[in-house]
Design an enzyme around this catalytic site. Structure first.
Site, PDB file in Angstrom:
ATOM      1  N   TYR A 281       6.779   2.203   1.666  1.00 26.02           N
ATOM      2  CA  TYR A 281       6.696   1.633   0.323  1.00 26.02           C
ATOM      3  C   TYR A 281       7.264   2.507  -0.790  1.00 26.02           C
ATOM      4  O   TYR A 281       7.397   2.067  -1.928  1.00 26.02           O
ATOM      5  CB  TYR A 281       5.236   1.268  -0.005  1.00 26.02           C
ATOM      6  CG  TYR A 281       4.435   2.329  -0.714  1.00 26.02           C
ATOM      7  CD1 TYR A 281       4.198   2.243  -2.088  1.00 26.02           C
ATOM      8  CD2 TYR A 281       3.911   3.421  -0.033  1.00 26.02           C
ATOM      9  CE1 TYR A 281       3.456   3.209  -2.742  1.00 26.02           C
ATOM     10  CE2 TYR A 281       3.166   4.384  -0.685  1.00 26.02           C
ATOM     11  CZ  TYR A 281       2.942   4.267  -2.029  1.00 26.02           C
ATOM     12  OH  TYR A 281       2.214   5.222  -2.684  1.00 26.02           O
ATOM     13  N   HIS A 327      -9.828   5.571  -8.227  1.00 28.35           N
ATOM     14  CA  HIS A 327      -8.390   5.288  -8.307  1.00 28.35           C
ATOM     15  C   HIS A 327      -7.998   5.231  -9.778  1.00 28.35           C
ATOM     16  O   HIS A 327      -8.837   4.997 -10.655  1.00 28.35           O
ATOM     17  CB  HIS A 327      -8.074   3.947  -7.623  1.00 28.35           C
ATOM     18  CG  HIS A 327      -6.633   3.766  -7.250  1.00 28.35           C
ATOM     19  ND1 HIS A 327      -5.650   3.431  -8.170  1.00 28.35           N
ATOM     20  CD2 HIS A 327      -5.995   3.881  -6.056  1.00 28.35           C
ATOM     21  CE1 HIS A 327      -4.484   3.344  -7.549  1.00 28.35           C
ATOM     22  NE2 HIS A 327      -4.660   3.616  -6.265  1.00 28.35           N
ATOM     23  N   GLY A 328      -6.715   5.432 -10.056  1.00 31.30           N
ATOM     24  CA  GLY A 328      -6.212   5.208 -11.407  1.00 31.30           C
ATOM     25  C   GLY A 328      -6.211   3.723 -11.719  1.00 31.30           C
ATOM     26  O   GLY A 328      -6.246   2.874 -10.817  1.00 31.30           O
ATOM     27  N   ASP A 330      -3.850   1.941 -12.701  1.00 32.33           N
ATOM     28  CA  ASP A 330      -2.511   1.359 -12.619  1.00 32.33           C
ATOM     29  C   ASP A 330      -2.411   0.240 -11.598  1.00 32.33           C
ATOM     30  O   ASP A 330      -1.410  -0.470 -11.553  1.00 32.33           O
ATOM     31  CB  ASP A 330      -1.483   2.443 -12.280  1.00 32.33           C
ATOM     32  CG  ASP A 330      -1.825   3.200 -11.006  1.00 32.33           C
ATOM     33  OD1 ASP A 330      -2.998   3.555 -10.834  1.00 32.33           O
ATOM     34  OD2 ASP A 330      -0.909   3.445 -10.198  1.00 32.33           O
ATOM     35  N   GLN A 336       0.102  -3.616  -6.273  1.00 28.45           N
ATOM     36  CA  GLN A 336      -1.070  -3.080  -5.576  1.00 28.45           C
ATOM     37  C   GLN A 336      -2.354  -3.856  -5.875  1.00 28.45           C
ATOM     38  O   GLN A 336      -3.410  -3.530  -5.339  1.00 28.45           O
ATOM     39  CB  GLN A 336      -1.271  -1.613  -5.947  1.00 28.45           C
ATOM     40  CG  GLN A 336      -0.242  -0.672  -5.365  1.00 28.45           C
ATOM     41  CD  GLN A 336      -0.689   0.778  -5.475  1.00 28.45           C
ATOM     42  OE1 GLN A 336      -1.431   1.281  -4.644  1.00 28.45           O
ATOM     43  NE2 GLN A 336      -0.227   1.447  -6.509  1.00 28.45           N
ATOM     44  N   ASP A 442      40.437  -6.261   7.965  1.00 30.49           N
ATOM     45  CA  ASP A 442      39.546  -5.383   8.733  1.00 30.49           C
ATOM     46  C   ASP A 442      40.195  -5.014  10.070  1.00 30.49           C
ATOM     47  O   ASP A 442      39.767  -5.426  11.145  1.00 30.49           O
ATOM     48  CB  ASP A 442      38.209  -6.093   8.964  1.00 30.49           C
ATOM     49  CG  ASP A 442      37.202  -5.228   9.705  1.00 30.49           C
ATOM     50  OD1 ASP A 442      37.280  -3.987   9.580  1.00 30.49           O
ATOM     51  OD2 ASP A 442      36.338  -5.804  10.411  1.00 30.49           O
TER      52      ASP A 442
END
Length: 670
Positions: A281, A327-328, A330, A336, A442
């Site tokens: 992540y 936890h913060g 945010d 999240q 190509d």
């Protein structure tokens, strides 16, 4: 802020426990007294100035405080008539020390938990602790609350009242109003009452909010029965556990600050995200899990460090059942949010609680992250990351990039789903897309010098590992130099196909003349490339064209075994059929004899298979080989047609990315 601790009382209701020292020195646990607990809490909270009133056993008290050796400056003020007066007079004696700052006021027999103290200190207004959860006491303080403010404090009030404890935070302007009335009381010989009697006369001007601590520990110890009850609550507090999760490999002051706050709630368990979870992540970790775990194990206040294998907290929460998760704030919104909702659900199932602190957005922390990304772009660091990602995740993905801007799209595109963030692990520099971007066929017409320039353009603005499409590799003598150049640039891998002659795209299959190299010759080319490389991280991957050229499964498997024996670090099996059956059959049979060598697929035709199914069957690398090119050119062609048809650009505006978004995609100079 300054703290005032009132310790001038006699403590006679404690019996023999206070026969040789003041009540505040009574033990509430095997390791602390009421006073040592208070003073340690103040020091940990960052308070440095303490004023302490004394009475009986004042010299014992002074010596005891000094023996604690805490980073506090304590001013002792003795009430000379402590036997004949209440603590209102002790405050009066200390008045000259109490007029220059906000004040934290507490009684010396008060025991409270860290969370209660933190709530008091964080209050932006003057406040007093009350509890809406406790019944009204008969003989202890109660606070009368009207219009959101405390109007009366005393033992005699029952209407509109709540249980209260003498723990106050007082803004300087409010405290001076109360102190002035205390002075008037004492100077008129009203010295045997509570200081709150003076407050009750000025509560309209001394504005004190009630701070509801509910069931949080905040209690006075008046007698031995109180001591037993409070000591048990202290033991319960000390048994509490707190859980936090970190992915970081750079610990800064913001992390330390929130760790300190969390540790004040109980024994702190830190969950460190596994390398696989971090890679899935966000950026690749600079430090592996074992070293990140060791970082946290050496931080004061951390009791235990464990692995958290996924972004989901569920497994660890159900195992450890912490009283708190910290936890913060945010994650209240954004990708999240589902993770947070799951945490709340699990905590609710057993009575735990989520505590959130403001998230720090300090610019210096963002600069640290920028430096980390610069480090990840260095050739030696970047080169090794593909191998490491395969080891960590089992399956990695690569998206084609043919320019700096397409490299940035691969680098920065993130899809958020169910609380997880998905992104590409690496970049595929395709000869087809490189040639097409230059308007060339190509057929290996674009020389290596030009193709290396494309790599430079991509590497200059990105950090993810690069897999290079080496076509046939050319002559063995030329391939040796290609390997050396790619390795020196920081490319992670080169894939070469076992064909000879003028290149034709594999998806044409047998519709055009294509010649497969002999096993012997191609093995020699692989071996020469392996001898030329200087580092163990660089990968040479052999692309097998047997299924494309309808040479059969046995030929493909025989070549795979031979190429691995010659030194190939991986095999790529290709097919132009829309069904994945022959790919699955190859992987299944190859894995019977080789469970280690990475297998690469390019699902351009068989594009209905998910990455999860590929991984389950034993595939390690999935390359999306040309989707940016194939979607980009039609969009540009459509825009050009719209402008021609409408004689203006307005009609294609809805198709256009804003210039602002483009600018934000392109990194500024660090």
């Amino acid at each position: 802020m300054k703290a005032l601790i009132l310790n001038s009382g006699m403590g006679s209701r404690m019996g023999v426990l206070t026969s040789e020292h003041p009540k505040c020195m009574t033990e509430v646990s095997s390791k602390e007294t009421i006073l040592s607990r208070q003073l340690c809490q103040l020091a940990e909270a960052g308070i440095q100035e303490v004023v302490m009133t004394t009475g009986l056993f004042d010299s014992v008290l002074v010596n005891y405080c000094r023996s604690l050796d805490l980073p506090l400056h304590i001013t002792f003020v003795k009430n000379p008539v402590y036997k004949e007066t209440n603590y209102i007079y002790s405050i009066y004696c200390a008045r000259d020390c109490l007029k220059d700052d906000d004040l934290l006021l507490m009684h010396g027999d008060l025991v409270f938990e860290n969370q209660v103290l933190d709530q008091v200190l964080e209050s932006e207004e003057s406040c007093m602790t009350i509890s809406s959860s406790l019944p009204l006491p008969e003989k202890d303080f109660k606070a009368v609350i009207q219009d959101g403010y405390i109007k009366k404090v005393g033992i005699e009030f029952f209407n509109d009242a709540m249980a209260a404890q003498p723990l106050y935070k007082l803004k300087k302007e409010d405290w001076l109003v109360w102190l002035e009335r205390i002075e008037k009381f004492c100077e008129s010989s009203q010295v045997k009452c509570y200081a709150e009697n003076a407050f009750n006369e000025v509560s309209d001007d001394c504005l004190v909010r009630p701070l509801d601590v509910r069931n949080g520990l905040c209690a006075e110890i008046d007698d031995q029965e109180d001591l037993a009850v409070v000591s048990e609550k202290v033991r319960q507090v000390e048994r509490r556990t707190v859980y936090m999760c970190f992915s970081t490999d750079m610990i800064h002051s913001g992390h330390i600050a929130i760790i300190k706050k969390a540790a004040r709630l109980g024994k702190l368990i830190v969950g460190v995200l596994s390398d696989e979870a971090v890679v899935s992540y966000k950026r690749f970790p600079l430090l592996p899990f074992t070293e990140r775990k060791a970082l946290f194990e050496n931080i004061s206040g951390v009791s235990k460090v464990v692995e958290q294998r996924t972004l989901s907290y569920r497994e660890n929460l159900e195992h450890y059942q912490p009283d708190y998760v910290v936890h913060g704030d945010d994650w209240v919104s954004g990708f999240q949010k589902p993770v947070r909702e799951e945490v709340v659900s699990v905590l609710t199932s057993y009575g735990g609680r989520l505590v959130e602190f403001p998230y720090s957005k300090d610019e210096k922390y963002q600069k640290l992250e920028s430096r980390a990304r610069i480090h990840l772009s260095l050739p030696d660091v970047r080169r090794a990351r593909l191998r490491r990602a395969i080891e960590l995740k089992g399956l990695v993905t690569a998206m084609e990039a043919h320019s700096g801007i397409t490299g940035l799209i691969v680098e920065k595109t993130i899809a958020y789903e169910k609380g997880e963030a998905r992104q590409f692990d690496s970049m595929w520099v395709s000869s087809l897309c490189d040639s097409t971007a230059k308007g060339k066929p190509d057929i290996e017409l674009v020389d290596m010098t030009s193709r290396f320039r494309t790599i430079d353009d991509i590497m200059e603005v990105t950090t993810k590992p690069i897999i290079f499409d080496g076509d046939t590799g050319g002559l063995t003598e030329h391939f040796v130099y290609t390997v050396k150049s790619l390795e020196r640039m920081g490319v992670s891998a080169v894939i070469i196909e076992d064909k000879t002659g003028l290149k034709k795209n594999s998806l044409f299959g047998t519709e055009v003349m294509q010649t497969q190299d002999s096993i012997e010759n191609f093995c020699a080319k692989i071996a020469a490339g392996k001898r030329a490389q200087k580092t163990k991280e660089f990968m040479i991957i052999a692309r097998i064209e047997s299924l494309i050229l309808e040479q059969g499964m046995d030929d493909a498997l025989a070549r795979a075994a031979a190429y691995v024996k010659a030194g190939a670090d991986g095999v790529m099996i290709h097919s132009r059929k829309k069904e994945p059956d022959e790919i699955f059959a190859f992987v299944e049979q190859f894995r019977r004899t080789d469970s280690i060598t990475p297998v690469v697929v390019v699902p351009t035709s068989f594009n209905t298979v998910t990455e999860e199914e590929f991984k389950e069957r034993g595939v390690n690398v999935v390359i999306y080989a040309n989707q940016l090119t194939r979607t980009g050119f039609p969009a540009m062609q459509h825009a050009a047609e719209m402008i021609l048809k409408n004689h203006r650009a307005k009609e294609c505006d809805d198709l256009c990315m804003s210039i602002k978004d483009i600018i934000n995609l392109i990194p500024e100079e660090e």
